[in-house]
Design a protein around this motif. Structure first.
Motif, PDB file in Angstrom:
ATOM      1  N   LEU A  18      25.671   9.384 -46.763  1.00 32.95           N
ATOM      2  CA  LEU A  18      24.299   9.525 -47.238  1.00 32.95           C
ATOM      3  C   LEU A  18      23.655   8.160 -47.422  1.00 32.95           C
ATOM      4  N   VAL A  19      24.358   7.253 -48.082  1.00 27.74           N
ATOM      5  CA  VAL A  19      23.803   5.924 -48.323  1.00 27.74           C
ATOM      6  C   VAL A  19      23.573   5.190 -47.000  1.00 27.74           C
ATOM      7  N   LEU A  20      24.542   5.235 -46.115  1.00 27.75           N
ATOM      8  CA  LEU A  20      24.395   4.557 -44.821  1.00 27.75           C
ATOM      9  C   LEU A  20      23.254   5.145 -43.999  1.00 27.75           C
ATOM     10  N   THR A  21      23.162   6.461 -43.959  1.00 26.02           N
ATOM     11  CA  THR A  21      22.103   7.113 -43.181  1.00 26.02           C
ATOM     12  C   THR A  21      20.726   6.777 -43.735  1.00 26.02           C
ATOM     13  N   LEU A  22      20.568   6.858 -45.056  1.00 26.26           N
ATOM     14  CA  LEU A  22      19.268   6.539 -45.648  1.00 26.26           C
ATOM     15  C   LEU A  22      18.918   5.066 -45.458  1.00 26.26           C
ATOM     16  N   PHE A  23      19.914   4.189 -45.554  1.00 24.99           N
ATOM     17  CA  PHE A  23      19.676   2.758 -45.351  1.00 24.99           C
ATOM     18  C   PHE A  23      19.251   2.476 -43.919  1.00 24.99           C
ATOM     19  N   ILE A  24      19.931   3.057 -42.960  1.00 16.97           N
ATOM     20  CA  ILE A  24      19.612   2.809 -41.546  1.00 16.97           C
ATOM     21  C   ILE A  24      18.263   3.409 -41.178  1.00 16.97           C
ATOM     22  N   LEU A  25      18.036   4.672 -41.547  1.00 11.94           N
ATOM     23  CA  LEU A  25      16.752   5.301 -41.212  1.00 11.94           C
ATOM     24  C   LEU A  25      15.588   4.606 -41.899  1.00 11.94           C
ATOM     25  N   GLY A  26      15.758   4.244 -43.171  1.00 15.20           N
ATOM     26  CA  GLY A  26      14.690   3.536 -43.882  1.00 15.20           C
ATOM     27  C   GLY A  26      14.387   2.189 -43.256  1.00 15.20           C
ATOM     28  N   GLY A  27      15.423   1.471 -42.846  1.00 14.47           N
ATOM     29  CA  GLY A  27      15.211   0.174 -42.203  1.00 14.47           C
ATOM     30  C   GLY A  27      14.495   0.289 -40.874  1.00 14.47           C
ATOM     31  N   VAL A  28      14.892   1.274 -40.089  1.00 15.02           N
ATOM     32  CA  VAL A  28      14.238   1.482 -38.794  1.00 15.02           C
ATOM     33  C   VAL A  28      12.776   1.872 -38.995  1.00 15.02           C
ATOM     34  N   GLU A  29      12.512   2.740 -39.964  1.00 14.91           N
ATOM     35  CA  GLU A  29      11.127   3.154 -40.211  1.00 14.91           C
ATOM     36  C   GLU A  29      10.281   1.979 -40.683  1.00 14.91           C
ATOM     37  N   VAL A  32       9.531  -0.222 -37.670  1.00 15.57           N
ATOM     38  CA  VAL A  32       8.537   0.380 -36.776  1.00 15.57           C
ATOM     39  C   VAL A  32       7.144   0.316 -37.396  1.00 15.57           C
ATOM     40  N   TYR A  33       7.032   0.679 -38.671  1.00 22.00           N
ATOM     41  CA  TYR A  33       5.713   0.648 -39.310  1.00 22.00           C
ATOM     42  C   TYR A  33       5.199  -0.778 -39.452  1.00 22.00           C
ATOM     43  N   GLN A  34       6.106  -1.751 -39.659  1.00 18.57           N
ATOM     44  CA  GLN A  34       5.667  -3.140 -39.754  1.00 18.57           C
ATOM     45  C   GLN A  34       5.179  -3.653 -38.411  1.00 18.57           C
ATOM     46  N   SER A  35       5.831  -3.245 -37.335  1.00 19.34           N
ATOM     47  CA  SER A  35       5.373  -3.693 -36.023  1.00 19.34           C
ATOM     48  C   SER A  35       4.058  -3.025 -35.622  1.00 19.34           C
ATOM     49  N   ILE A  36       3.818  -1.816 -36.089  1.00 22.54           N
ATOM     50  CA  ILE A  36       2.569  -1.117 -35.758  1.00 22.54           C
ATOM     51  C   ILE A  36       1.414  -1.577 -36.644  1.00 22.54           C
ATOM     52  N   PHE A  37       1.643  -1.612 -37.971  1.00 22.80           N
ATOM     53  CA  PHE A  37       0.561  -1.872 -38.917  1.00 22.80           C
ATOM     54  C   PHE A  37       0.538  -3.296 -39.465  1.00 22.80           C
ATOM     55  N   GLY A  38       1.582  -4.081 -39.206  1.00 26.53           N
ATOM     56  CA  GLY A  38       1.614  -5.444 -39.699  1.00 26.53           C
ATOM     57  C   GLY A  38       2.139  -5.580 -41.114  1.00 26.53           C
ATOM     58  N   SER A  88      10.857  17.365 -41.456  1.00 26.81           N
ATOM     59  CA  SER A  88      11.253  15.988 -41.768  1.00 26.81           C
ATOM     60  C   SER A  88      10.431  14.979 -40.971  1.00 26.81           C
ATOM     61  N   LEU A  89      10.177  15.245 -39.708  1.00 28.51           N
ATOM     62  CA  LEU A  89       9.336  14.336 -38.927  1.00 28.51           C
ATOM     63  C   LEU A  89       7.908  14.301 -39.466  1.00 28.51           C
ATOM     64  N   GLY A  90       7.417  15.441 -39.919  1.00 29.95           N
ATOM     65  CA  GLY A  90       6.096  15.473 -40.546  1.00 29.95           C
ATOM     66  C   GLY A  90       6.044  14.642 -41.815  1.00 29.95           C
ATOM     67  N   LEU A  91       7.108  14.712 -42.620  1.00 28.71           N
ATOM     68  CA  LEU A  91       7.162  13.914 -43.842  1.00 28.71           C
ATOM     69  C   LEU A  91       7.284  12.425 -43.544  1.00 28.71           C
ATOM     70  N   ILE A  92       7.957  12.083 -42.468  1.00 28.87           N
ATOM     71  CA  ILE A  92       8.102  10.672 -42.104  1.00 28.87           C
ATOM     72  C   ILE A  92       6.791  10.110 -41.559  1.00 28.87           C
ATOM     73  N   ILE A  93       6.020  10.922 -40.857  1.00 24.43           N
ATOM     74  CA  ILE A  93       4.747  10.478 -40.272  1.00 24.43           C
ATOM     75  C   ILE A  93       3.597  10.559 -41.288  1.00 24.43           C
TER      76      ILE A  93
END
Length: 102
Positions: A18-29, A32-38, A88-93
């Protein structure tokens, strides 16, 4: 006694996954959001979406690779898997829509 031991080890494994998955997904998100929105963007809805993704992954894949074996271990039905994926994809977007409306 062996069943209890394997349950405890599996519970520890679940927490680590759980910790690894949340850490990896949160980091990737965030990346991605930093590259899109700055700027890095994170919201409570993204964490909830990541939890739903982890639940789906655990029930459909991870529980069969662990130490605790039970006849009650079954995959989620395909409709449930699709519904959880869409939610889940709706909540992430969702933070994108919230940031655009401000």
């Amino acid at each position: 006694m062996i069943k209890l031991g394997s349950f405890i080890v599996e519970l520890f494994r679940l927490c680590v996954l759980l910790v690894l998955t949340l850490f990896i997904l949160g980091g990737v998100e965030r990346l991605v959001y930093q590259s899109i929105f700055g700027q890095p963007l994170y919201n409570w809805s993204m964490g909830l979406g990541n939890l739903l993704i982890f639940f789906m992954l655990y029930r459909n894949h991870f529980q069969f690779k662990g130490w605790y074996k039970s006849e009650k271990n079954v995959k989620l039905p395909i409709l449930t898997t699709r519904i959880i994926t869409v939610i889940s994809l709706g909540l992430i977007i969702l933070p994108i829509g919230l940031s655009l409306s401000l």
